[in-house]
Design a protein around this motif. Structure first.
Motif, PDB file in Angstrom:
ATOM      1  N   LEU A  71       0.878  -1.167   0.000  1.00 22.91           N
ATOM      2  CA  LEU A  71       0.000   0.000   0.000  1.00 22.91           C
ATOM      3  C   LEU A  71       0.915   1.216   0.000  1.00 22.91           C
ATOM      4  CD1 LEU A  71      -3.047   0.764   0.245  1.00 22.91           C
ATOM      5  CD2 LEU A  71      -2.625   1.046   2.686  1.00 22.91           C
ATOM      6  N   ARG A  72       0.681   2.145  -0.927  1.00 20.61           N
ATOM      7  CA  ARG A  72       1.562   3.311  -1.061  1.00 20.61           C
ATOM      8  C   ARG A  72       0.769   4.600  -0.900  1.00 20.61           C
ATOM      9  NH1 ARG A  72       6.552   2.290  -3.412  1.00 20.61           N
ATOM     10  NH2 ARG A  72       6.850   0.114  -3.988  1.00 20.61           N
ATOM     11  N   PRO A  73       1.411   5.697  -0.515  1.00 16.30           N
ATOM     12  CA  PRO A  73       0.706   6.969  -0.324  1.00 16.30           C
ATOM     13  C   PRO A  73       0.340   7.664  -1.634  1.00 16.30           C
ATOM     14  CG  PRO A  73       3.028   7.221   0.197  1.00 16.30           C
ATOM     15  CD  PRO A  73       2.807   5.762  -0.065  1.00 16.30           C
ATOM     16  N   CYS A  74       0.898   7.246  -2.761  1.00 14.65           N
ATOM     17  CA  CYS A  74       0.565   7.821  -4.057  1.00 14.65           C
ATOM     18  C   CYS A  74       0.762   6.758  -5.137  1.00 14.65           C
ATOM     19  CB  CYS A  74       1.392   9.075  -4.339  1.00 14.65           C
ATOM     20  SG  CYS A  74       3.167   8.839  -4.314  1.00 14.65           S
ATOM     21  N   PRO A  75       0.243   6.991  -6.336  1.00  7.66           N
ATOM     22  CA  PRO A  75       0.304   5.969  -7.390  1.00  7.66           C
ATOM     23  C   PRO A  75       1.649   5.902  -8.111  1.00  7.66           C
ATOM     24  CG  PRO A  75      -0.978   7.827  -8.164  1.00  7.66           C
ATOM     25  CD  PRO A  75      -0.613   8.116  -6.737  1.00  7.66           C
ATOM     26  N   ARG A  76       2.709   5.693  -7.348  1.00 12.28           N
ATOM     27  CA  ARG A  76       4.056   5.629  -7.910  1.00 12.28           C
ATOM     28  C   ARG A  76       4.870   4.567  -7.185  1.00 12.28           C
ATOM     29  NH1 ARG A  76       6.761  11.319  -8.220  1.00 12.28           N
ATOM     30  NH2 ARG A  76       8.290   9.937  -9.129  1.00 12.28           N
ATOM     31  N   VAL A  77       5.893   4.071  -7.841  1.00 16.41           N
ATOM     32  CA  VAL A  77       6.793   3.101  -7.215  1.00 16.41           C
ATOM     33  C   VAL A  77       8.126   3.741  -6.843  1.00 16.41           C
ATOM     34  CG1 VAL A  77       5.772   1.067  -8.265  1.00 16.41           C
ATOM     35  CG2 VAL A  77       7.595   2.261  -9.469  1.00 16.41           C
ATOM     36  N   HIS A 120      -7.003  -2.257   6.342  1.00 18.36           N
ATOM     37  CA  HIS A 120      -6.251  -2.311   7.596  1.00 18.36           C
ATOM     38  C   HIS A 120      -6.127  -0.931   8.258  1.00 18.36           C
ATOM     39  CE1 HIS A 120      -5.282  -6.427   6.493  1.00 18.36           C
ATOM     40  NE2 HIS A 120      -4.961  -5.962   5.297  1.00 18.36           N
ATOM     41  N   GLY A 121      -7.189  -0.128   8.159  1.00 17.11           N
ATOM     42  CA  GLY A 121      -7.218   1.178   8.798  1.00 17.11           C
ATOM     43  C   GLY A 121      -6.460   2.268   8.075  1.00 17.11           C
ATOM     44  N   GLN A 122      -5.984   2.011   6.874  1.00 20.35           N
ATOM     45  CA  GLN A 122      -5.246   3.021   6.126  1.00 20.35           C
ATOM     46  C   GLN A 122      -5.822   3.165   4.720  1.00 20.35           C
ATOM     47  OE1 GLN A 122      -1.023   3.175   6.166  1.00 20.35           O
ATOM     48  NE2 GLN A 122      -0.854   2.230   8.178  1.00 20.35           N
ATOM     49  N   VAL A 123      -5.601   4.334   4.139  1.00 20.13           N
ATOM     50  CA  VAL A 123      -6.001   4.600   2.752  1.00 20.13           C
ATOM     51  C   VAL A 123      -4.729   4.809   1.954  1.00 20.13           C
ATOM     52  CG1 VAL A 123      -7.217   6.188   1.215  1.00 20.13           C
ATOM     53  CG2 VAL A 123      -8.173   5.647   3.448  1.00 20.13           C
ATOM     54  N   GLY A 124      -4.651   4.171   0.791  1.00 17.21           N
ATOM     55  CA  GLY A 124      -3.471   4.308  -0.057  1.00 17.21           C
ATOM     56  C   GLY A 124      -3.747   3.753  -1.434  1.00 17.21           C
ATOM     57  N   TRP A 125      -2.691   3.550  -2.199  1.00 19.35           N
ATOM     58  CA  TRP A 125      -2.795   3.143  -3.599  1.00 19.35           C
ATOM     59  C   TRP A 125      -2.114   1.804  -3.821  1.00 19.35           C
ATOM     60  CZ3 TRP A 125      -5.357   6.142  -7.196  1.00 19.35           C
ATOM     61  CH2 TRP A 125      -5.706   7.431  -6.783  1.00 19.35           C
ATOM     62  N   ILE A 126      -2.737   0.975  -4.692  1.00 22.68           N
ATOM     63  CA  ILE A 126      -2.113  -0.264  -5.148  1.00 22.68           C
ATOM     64  C   ILE A 126      -2.223  -0.311  -6.670  1.00 22.68           C
ATOM     65  CG2 ILE A 126      -2.537  -1.566  -3.024  1.00 22.68           C
ATOM     66  CD1 ILE A 126      -4.876  -2.958  -4.462  1.00 22.68           C
ATOM     67  N   SER A 127      -1.284  -0.983  -7.297  1.00 25.88           N
ATOM     68  CA  SER A 127      -1.327  -1.101  -8.751  1.00 25.88           C
ATOM     69  C   SER A 127      -2.509  -1.955  -9.172  1.00 25.88           C
ATOM     70  CB  SER A 127      -0.034  -1.745  -9.261  1.00 25.88           C
ATOM     71  OG  SER A 127      -0.162  -2.046 -10.645  1.00 25.88           O
ATOM     72  N   ALA A 128      -3.139  -1.571 -10.274  1.00 24.33           N
ATOM     73  CA  ALA A 128      -4.261  -2.335 -10.814  1.00 24.33           C
ATOM     74  C   ALA A 128      -3.822  -3.722 -11.278  1.00 24.33           C
ATOM     75  CB  ALA A 128      -4.902  -1.573 -11.969  1.00 24.33           C
ATOM     76  N   VAL A 129      -2.517  -3.932 -11.446  1.00 23.46           N
ATOM     77  CA  VAL A 129      -2.008  -5.255 -11.800  1.00 23.46           C
ATOM     78  C   VAL A 129      -2.479  -6.290 -10.782  1.00 23.46           C
ATOM     79  CG1 VAL A 129       0.131  -6.631 -11.836  1.00 23.46           C
ATOM     80  CG2 VAL A 129      -0.005  -4.512 -13.132  1.00 23.46           C
ATOM     81  N   TYR A 130      -2.608  -5.885  -9.532  1.00 30.47           N
ATOM     82  CA  TYR A 130      -2.909  -6.818  -8.448  1.00 30.47           C
ATOM     83  C   TYR A 130      -4.393  -6.870  -8.070  1.00 30.47           C
ATOM     84  CZ  TYR A 130       2.097  -6.534  -8.329  1.00 30.47           C
ATOM     85  OH  TYR A 130       3.420  -6.555  -8.699  1.00 30.47           O
ATOM     86  N   VAL A 131      -5.244  -6.198  -8.849  1.00 30.46           N
ATOM     87  CA  VAL A 131      -6.685  -6.203  -8.588  1.00 30.46           C
ATOM     88  C   VAL A 131      -7.355  -7.114  -9.613  1.00 30.46           C
ATOM     89  CG1 VAL A 131      -8.777  -4.791  -8.462  1.00 30.46           C
ATOM     90  CG2 VAL A 131      -6.601  -3.882  -7.621  1.00 30.46           C
TER      91      VAL A 131
END
Length: 150
Positions: A71-77, A120-131
Motif C-alpha cells: 500500500l503506497r501513499p501515491c500511485p508511484r513506485v 487495515h485502517g489506512q487509505v493508499g494506492w495499489i497497482s491495478a495489476v494486483y486487482v
C-alpha cells in the motif's frame, strides 16, 4: 472478471486525503457579493446548528489476488512514495477510485492504472495489476475513474 459482491461501506477517507473543489469557491462568492452590493449567505448571520458529519465517499469492492502487495501513499513506485508498511493479499478491500501512475509489470501482467483503497485502517494506492478483473493496460471495471479521486 469483476466481483459479484455488492459495494461495501468503507471507512471514510481522512480529511487530509479529500480535496474539496467547492470549499474554495465560498470565500470568492462572499467577496463578489460584497463588491457588487448583493446580500450573500456569508453576510447574513445564521442560526447555530448542529455540525453535520462529512459524507463518506462511495466505495466499491475490489479483490487483491496477489500476496505481499504494498500500500503506497501515491500511485508511484519511486520516491517519495515509499510503501506504508501495510501489505495486502488475497482479500477484498474498499476501492474509491483509480488514476494513472507509474507502469507496473509483474510477469505477463502490466498496467499504469492504480486503485485508491482502504484496508487495515489506512487509505493508499495499489497497482491495478494486483486487482482482479480487467485487462492489461486498462482500468479496473466497476471502480470509478480519475474524476472520482477528490
Amino acid at each position: 472478471m469483476a466481483s459479484s459482491r455488492p459495494p461495501t461501506t468503507a471507512p471514510t477517507r481522512p480529511r487530509s486525503a479529500r480535496r474539496g473543489r467547492l470549499a474554495a469557491c465560498a470565500p470568492a462568492a462572499a467577496l463578489a457579493g460584497t463588491l457588487l452590493g448583493t446580500p450573500t449567505a456569508a453576510a447574513t448571520p445564521a442560526a447555530p446548528s448542529a455540525p453535520s458529519a462529512p459524507s463518506a465517499p462511495s466505495a466499491y469492492e475490489a479483490y487483491v489476488w496477489a500476496t505481499g502487495v504494498n500500500l503506497r501513499p501515491c500511485p508511484r513506485v519511486t520516491d517519495p512514495c515509499r510503501p506504508t508498511g501495510v501489505r495486502l493479499g488475497r482479500e477484498y478491500v474498499a476501492a474509491y477510485c483509480q488514476a494513472l501512475g507509474d507502469r507496473v509489470v509483474d510477469g505477463p501482467y502490466e498496467n499504469a492504472y492504480w486503485v485508491e483503497v482502504a484496508a487495515h485502517g489506512q487509505v493508499g494506492w495499489i497497482s491495478a495489476v494486483y486487482v482482479r478483473g480487467g485487462a492489461n493496460n486498462q482500468p479496473v471495471p466497476g471502480v470509478p475513474g480519475p474524476d472520482s479521486c477528490v
